[in-house]
Design a protein around this motif. Structure first.
Motif, short mmCIF file in Angstrom:
data_model
loop_
_atom_site.label_atom_id
_atom_site.label_comp_id
_atom_site.label_asym_id
_atom_site.label_seq_id
_atom_site.Cartn_x
_atom_site.Cartn_y
_atom_site.Cartn_z
N ALA A 199 -16.58 10.35 69.96
CA ALA A 199 -15.65 9.23 70.13
C ALA A 199 -16.21 7.92 69.58
N GLU A 200 -17.55 7.84 69.45
CA GLU A 200 -18.16 6.61 68.95
C GLU A 200 -18.55 6.67 67.48
N ARG A 201 -18.81 7.85 66.96
CA ARG A 201 -19.31 7.95 65.58
C ARG A 201 -18.22 7.57 64.58
N PRO A 202 -18.51 6.65 63.68
CA PRO A 202 -17.49 6.21 62.74
C PRO A 202 -16.87 7.35 61.93
N ALA A 203 -17.66 8.36 61.61
CA ALA A 203 -17.14 9.46 60.78
C ALA A 203 -16.04 10.24 61.49
N TYR A 204 -16.02 10.19 62.82
CA TYR A 204 -15.09 11.06 63.57
C TYR A 204 -14.17 10.30 64.53
N ARG A 205 -14.45 9.03 64.78
CA ARG A 205 -13.73 8.30 65.82
C ARG A 205 -12.22 8.32 65.61
N ASP A 206 -11.78 7.99 64.39
CA ASP A 206 -10.34 7.95 64.14
C ASP A 206 -9.73 9.35 64.16
N ALA A 207 -10.46 10.33 63.64
CA ALA A 207 -9.93 11.69 63.64
C ALA A 207 -9.75 12.20 65.07
N ARG B 64 -6.31 13.05 64.39
CA ARG B 64 -6.31 14.22 63.51
C ARG B 64 -7.06 15.39 64.14
N ARG B 65 -6.61 15.79 65.32
CA ARG B 65 -7.21 16.95 65.98
C ARG B 65 -6.51 18.22 65.49
N CYS B 66 -7.26 19.30 65.41
CA CYS B 66 -6.68 20.58 65.03
C CYS B 66 -7.37 21.69 65.81
N ILE B 67 -6.83 22.87 65.70
CA ILE B 67 -7.43 24.07 66.29
C ILE B 67 -7.66 25.07 65.18
N VAL B 68 -8.87 25.59 65.10
CA VAL B 68 -9.21 26.61 64.10
C VAL B 68 -9.21 27.95 64.81
N ALA B 69 -8.28 28.82 64.41
CA ALA B 69 -8.19 30.15 65.02
C ALA B 69 -9.31 31.03 64.49
N ALA B 70 -9.94 31.78 65.38
CA ALA B 70 -11.04 32.66 64.99
C ALA B 70 -11.04 33.88 65.91
N ASP B 71 -11.66 34.94 65.45
CA ASP B 71 -11.84 36.08 66.35
C ASP B 71 -13.32 36.37 66.56
N CYS C 177 -11.95 20.04 57.29
CA CYS C 177 -12.00 20.02 58.75
C CYS C 177 -13.42 20.26 59.22
N THR C 178 -13.66 19.85 60.43
CA THR C 178 -14.95 19.94 61.08
C THR C 178 -14.76 20.66 62.40
N LEU C 179 -15.62 21.62 62.70
CA LEU C 179 -15.60 22.30 64.00
C LEU C 179 -16.48 21.52 64.97
N LEU C 180 -16.00 21.34 66.18
CA LEU C 180 -16.79 20.63 67.19
C LEU C 180 -17.69 21.62 67.92
N THR C 181 -18.94 21.20 68.14
CA THR C 181 -19.89 22.03 68.86
C THR C 181 -20.34 21.34 70.13
#
Length: 161
Positions: A13-21, A25-32, A79-83
């Motif tokens: 939430a604070e990092r400039p690279a990701y704050r606005d996204a 701009r949230r998404c869900i990456v489907a995986a199995d 896109c970036t996956l959150l860990t």
């Protein structure tokens, strides 16, 4: 441009690279499944393990997407996956894991009307350990030239030393 494959959920939430996204701009990456590696870092010694949700169903990884221009002026979507910190199932192999969202939370994560980070940050936590099971797999997954079912086949047992 932002070409990172993974982003730490802590501080997103604070990092400039990701704050606005995170707000827009949230998404869900489907995986199995997802892979983690274990063992010593010497070349060829690390063994990949495939993690799947028990029952084999598809799951959703929390992601953020971005639109940017490359040096040639072309529009690129990425896109970036959150860990997050690893749960007890993953921790023996790695200290991080993808954020697997609870299906009941998909609507909130994707809701374009929700821009307050405090509404979505509580979702960015490790999933319960009993969701996952892992299987050692062969080294094919280490090579991007392989994109076929052999990547998810269980590895043969290791010969005793």
């Amino acid at each position: 441009g932002n070409r990172m494959i993974n982003a730490r959920a802590e501080g997103v939430a604070e990092r400039p690279a990701y704050r606005d996204a995170l707000r827009e701009r949230r998404c869900i990456v489907a995986a199995d499944g997802f892979y983690e590696w274990a063992g010593p870092r010497e070349r060829g010694a690390r063994r990949p393990h495939l993690f799947r949700v028990r029952g084999g169903q598809v799951f959703g990884i929390a992601g953020l997407w971005e639109r940017w221009r490359d040096p040639d002026g072309a529009t690129v979507l990425s896109c970036t996956l959150l860990t997050t910190e690893a749960n007890a199932s993953v921790r023996p192999l790695h200290d991080r894991m993808p954020v697997l969202l609870e299906p009941r939370d998909y609507g909130l994560w994707l809701d374009p009307g929700v821009s307050d980070p405090d509404r979505v940050l509580p979702l960015l936590v490790p999933c319960p350990p009993d969701w996952l099971h892992s299987t050692p797999v062969g080294p094919h997954v280490n090579d991007a030239r392989f994109d076929d079912p052999v990547c998810v086949e269980p590895a043969p047992p290791e010969a005793p030393a």
